[in-house]
Design a protein around this motif. Structure first.
Motif, PDB file in Angstrom:
ATOM      1  N   MET A   1       0.820  -1.203   0.124  1.00  0.00           N
ATOM      2  CA  MET A   1      -0.106  -0.153  -0.175  1.00  0.00           C
ATOM      3  C   MET A   1       0.830   1.166  -0.123  1.00  0.00           C
ATOM      4  N   LEU A   2       2.077   1.324   0.761  1.00  0.00           N
ATOM      5  CA  LEU A   2       2.773   2.463   0.641  1.00  0.00           C
ATOM      6  C   LEU A   2       3.244   3.104  -0.370  1.00  0.00           C
ATOM      7  N   GLU A   3       3.377   4.429  -0.597  1.00  0.00           N
ATOM      8  CA  GLU A   3       4.143   5.171  -1.609  1.00  0.00           C
ATOM      9  C   GLU A   3       5.429   5.362  -1.262  1.00  0.00           C
ATOM     10  N   PRO A   4       6.100   6.052  -2.403  1.00  0.00           N
ATOM     11  CA  PRO A   4       7.377   6.450  -2.396  1.00  0.00           C
ATOM     12  C   PRO A   4       7.683   7.197  -1.125  1.00  0.00           C
ATOM     13  N   ARG A   5       6.662   8.309  -1.062  1.00  0.00           N
ATOM     14  CA  ARG A   5       6.917   9.421  -0.045  1.00  0.00           C
ATOM     15  C   ARG A   5       6.877   8.884   1.411  1.00  0.00           C
ATOM     16  N   HIS A   6       5.837   7.840   1.451  1.00  0.00           N
ATOM     17  CA  HIS A   6       5.999   7.077   2.929  1.00  0.00           C
ATOM     18  C   HIS A   6       7.110   6.508   3.151  1.00  0.00           C
ATOM     19  N   ARG A   7       7.675   5.857   2.028  1.00  0.00           N
ATOM     20  CA  ARG A   7       8.971   5.059   2.323  1.00  0.00           C
ATOM     21  C   ARG A   7      10.229   6.199   2.678  1.00  0.00           C
ATOM     22  N   GLU A   8      10.281   7.256   1.889  1.00  0.00           N
ATOM     23  CA  GLU A   8      11.280   8.269   2.070  1.00  0.00           C
ATOM     24  C   GLU A   8      11.161   8.654   3.655  1.00  0.00           C
ATOM     25  N   TRP A   9      10.018   9.024   4.135  1.00  0.00           N
ATOM     26  CA  TRP A   9       9.801   9.273   5.531  1.00  0.00           C
ATOM     27  C   TRP A   9      10.349   8.425   6.456  1.00  0.00           C
ATOM     28  N   MET A  10       9.941   6.821   6.006  1.00  0.00           N
ATOM     29  CA  MET A  10      10.272   5.954   7.219  1.00  0.00           C
ATOM     30  C   MET A  10      11.912   5.834   6.994  1.00  0.00           C
ATOM     31  N   ALA A  11      12.824   5.759   5.928  1.00  0.00           N
ATOM     32  CA  ALA A  11      13.890   5.738   6.012  1.00  0.00           C
ATOM     33  C   ALA A  11      14.721   6.812   6.643  1.00  0.00           C
ATOM     34  N   ASP A  12      14.178   8.163   6.746  1.00  0.00           N
ATOM     35  CA  ASP A  12      14.884   9.133   7.606  1.00  0.00           C
ATOM     36  C   ASP A  12      14.568   9.052   9.080  1.00  0.00           C
ATOM     37  N   LEU A  13      13.769   7.932   9.475  1.00  0.00           N
ATOM     38  CA  LEU A  13      13.396   7.781  10.971  1.00  0.00           C
ATOM     39  C   LEU A  13      14.881   7.035  11.627  1.00  0.00           C
ATOM     40  N   PRO A  14      15.189   7.704  12.945  1.00  0.00           N
ATOM     41  CA  PRO A  14      16.340   7.159  13.569  1.00  0.00           C
ATOM     42  C   PRO A  14      15.918   5.937  14.352  1.00  0.00           C
ATOM     43  N   GLU A  15      16.951   5.288  14.680  1.00  0.00           N
ATOM     44  CA  GLU A  15      16.551   4.144  15.414  1.00  0.00           C
ATOM     45  C   GLU A  15      16.311   4.233  16.841  1.00  0.00           C
ATOM     46  N   GLN A  16      16.976   5.423  17.605  1.00  0.00           N
ATOM     47  CA  GLN A  16      16.642   5.818  18.666  1.00  0.00           C
ATOM     48  C   GLN A  16      16.853   7.402  18.726  1.00  0.00           C
ATOM     49  N   LEU A  17      16.357   8.089  19.736  1.00  0.00           N
ATOM     50  CA  LEU A  17      16.453   9.354  19.704  1.00  0.00           C
ATOM     51  C   LEU A  17      16.424  10.082  20.962  1.00  0.00           C
ATOM     52  N   TRP A  18      17.437  10.921  21.458  1.00  0.00           N
ATOM     53  CA  TRP A  18      17.422  11.705  22.633  1.00  0.00           C
ATOM     54  C   TRP A  18      16.756  12.953  22.347  1.00  0.00           C
ATOM     55  N   LEU A  19      15.375  12.858  23.135  1.00  0.00           N
ATOM     56  CA  LEU A  19      14.378  14.024  22.881  1.00  0.00           C
ATOM     57  C   LEU A  19      14.903  15.231  23.760  1.00  0.00           C
ATOM     58  N   ALA A  20      15.635  14.949  25.001  1.00  0.00           N
ATOM     59  CA  ALA A  20      16.050  16.052  25.612  1.00  0.00           C
ATOM     60  C   ALA A  20      17.482  15.494  26.333  1.00  0.00           C
ATOM     61  N   ASP A  21      18.081  16.097  27.200  1.00  0.00           N
ATOM     62  CA  ASP A  21      19.357  15.610  27.780  1.00  0.00           C
ATOM     63  C   ASP A  21      18.870  14.207  28.812  1.00  0.00           C
ATOM     64  N   ASP A  22      17.563  14.372  29.137  1.00  0.00           N
ATOM     65  CA  ASP A  22      17.194  13.454  29.992  1.00  0.00           C
ATOM     66  C   ASP A  22      15.915  12.554  29.623  1.00  0.00           C
ATOM     67  N   VAL A  23      15.944  12.510  28.324  1.00  0.00           N
ATOM     68  CA  VAL A  23      14.728  11.732  27.825  1.00  0.00           C
ATOM     69  C   VAL A  23      15.229  10.853  26.547  1.00  0.00           C
ATOM     70  N   LEU A  24      15.111   9.592  26.612  1.00  0.00           N
ATOM     71  CA  LEU A  24      15.775   8.769  25.502  1.00  0.00           C
ATOM     72  C   LEU A  24      14.455   7.916  25.014  1.00  0.00           C
ATOM     73  N   MET A  25      14.269   7.774  23.802  1.00  0.00           N
ATOM     74  CA  MET A  25      13.243   7.254  22.798  1.00  0.00           C
ATOM     75  C   MET A  25      14.086   5.967  22.318  1.00  0.00           C
ATOM     76  N   VAL A  26      13.365   4.756  22.629  1.00  0.00           N
ATOM     77  CA  VAL A  26      13.940   3.621  22.070  1.00  0.00           C
ATOM     78  C   VAL A  26      12.605   2.691  21.638  1.00  0.00           C
ATOM     79  N   HIS A  27      12.752   1.773  20.703  1.00  0.00           N
ATOM     80  CA  HIS A  27      11.589   0.991  20.488  1.00  0.00           C
ATOM     81  C   HIS A  27      11.505  -0.081  21.329  1.00  0.00           C
ATOM     82  N   GLY A  28      12.267  -0.997  21.214  1.00  0.00           N
ATOM     83  CA  GLY A  28      12.354  -2.242  22.097  1.00  0.00           C
ATOM     84  C   GLY A  28      13.144  -2.002  23.316  1.00  0.00           C
ATOM     85  N   ALA A  29      14.554  -1.978  23.308  1.00  0.00           N
ATOM     86  CA  ALA A  29      15.468  -1.581  24.189  1.00  0.00           C
ATOM     87  C   ALA A  29      16.646  -1.075  23.635  1.00  0.00           C
ATOM     88  N   PRO A  30      17.509  -0.440  24.301  1.00  0.00           N
ATOM     89  CA  PRO A  30      18.579   0.448  23.506  1.00  0.00           C
ATOM     90  C   PRO A  30      19.242  -0.687  22.824  1.00  0.00           C
TER      91      PRO A  30
END
Length: 244
Positions: free
Chosen positions: A85-114
Motif C-alpha cells: 500500500m505504501l507510496e514512495p513518499r511514505h518510504r522516504e519518511w520511514m527511511a529518515d527515521l532514527p533507530e533511537q532519539l534523545w528528545l532532551a538531555d534526560d529523555v531517551l526514545m527507543v523501540h524495544g530496548a537500547p
C-alpha cells in the motif's frame, strides 16, 4: 514538561485519531512516536499521511526496519499489506527515521530496548507465557544506558518501571493493537484484555519524572471490520476484545 507518548499504531487510523483528539485537551508540550507505525491489515497510508505533516519526534520500530530491508516474499502478512500500500513518499519518511532519539538531555526514545528493536524489555517470556521482567532482567537488557526517563514500546503492554538506581522506563502500550500472539522465542500471547487505544503521558516534576497510562475507548469496530475484510480474523478478534 509534559510528553504524550505514542507507540505501535499499526495502521489503525481510528485509534490514532481518537488518541490525538484526546491529547489536545490534556495540555501537553510534546507528542512523540516510538515506531511500528503502519504494519498491519488496516490503513497504513492514512496513518502516515496523518503523522507526516505533524513533524513529531519519531523513531522507527522493527516493522519499519523490516519494511525497508526485507524482500516482500519474506515478509509476514502484516508487513506485506503495508508494503503493497505504501507510496514512495511514505518510504522516504520511514527511511529518515532514527533507530533511537534523545528528545532532551534526560529523555531517551527507543523501540524495544537500547540497541535492540525486538527486545521485550519490561516483560519476560517463560513457558507458559508472558510475565513482568524482574529489575535484574530489565537492567541486564539496558546495555548500560541510563537516563532519567526512557520511553519504549514494542510489547504493546502498558507498564511503568522504576529503576533501582533511579530513573523511569515507560511503555505506553499500543495505540492500535491491544493483543497478538507470537511464536518467538516460544509461543506466547500478549493481551491487554480490552479493545482500548493506549498511550501515556510523562510529566517532569520537582521530584523527577512521573507517568500516567491512559486507556481510551474508540470506534474499534470499524478497525475490526477492516481487518476481517482483508482476511485477518485474528486481528479482528484482538481489536474487538483485547485478547487472542
Amino acid at each position: 514538561m509534559r510528553i504524550a507518548i505514542l507507540s505501535d499504531i499499526h495502521g489503525n487510523i481510528a485509534a490514532l485519531d481518537a488518541v490525538l483528539s484526546d491529547i489536545v485537551r490534556r495540555d501537553v508540550d510534546r507528542i512523540v512516536n516510538l515506531g511500528d507505525i503502519m504494519s498491519g491489515p488496516l490503513f497504513p497510508c492514512a496513518v502516515a499521511d496523518r503523522l507526516m505533516p505533524l513533524g513529531l519526534p519519531t523513531i522507527r520500530g522493527n516493522h519499519e526496519r523490516q519494511l525497508l530491508t526485507q524482500h516482500p516474499d519474506r515478509m509476514g502478512a502484516s508487513d506485506r499489506h503495508a508494503h503493497d500500500m505504501l507510496e514512495p513518499r511514505h518510504r522516504e519518511w520511514m527511511a529518515d527515521l532514527p533507530e533511537q532519539l534523545w528528545l532532551a538531555d534526560d529523555v531517551l526514545m527507543v523501540h524495544g530496548a537500547p540497541g535492540d528493536d525486538l527486545c521485550y524489555w519490561l516483560e519476560s517470556i517463560d513457558p507458559p507465557g508472558l510475565r513482568p521482567a524482574t529489575a535484574q532482567e530489565v537492567e541486564g537488557r539496558a546495555g548500560g544506558v541510563t537516563a532519567p526517563l526512557i520511553l519504549c514500546g514494542h510489547t504493546h503492554i502498558p507498564r511503568i518501571h522504576h529503576r533501582p538506581g533511579g530513573g523511569l522506563i515507560v511503555n505506553p502500550g499500543s495505540v492500535g493493537l491491544p493483543a497478538y500472539d507470537d511464536v518467538h522465542p516460544v509461543p506466547h500471547r500478549v493481551e491487554t484484555g480490552t479493545p482500548d487505544a493506549r498511550y501515556a503521558i510523562a510529566t517532569r516534576t520537582d521530584r523527577g519524572w512521573q507517568a500516567t497510562l491512559i486507556a481510551l475507548p474508540y470506534d474499534h469496530e470499524t478497525a475490526a471490520r477492516a481487518a476481517e475484510s482483508r482476511g485477518r480474523a485474528d486481528w479482528a478478534a484482538a481489536l474487538r476484545t483485547g485478547r487472542v
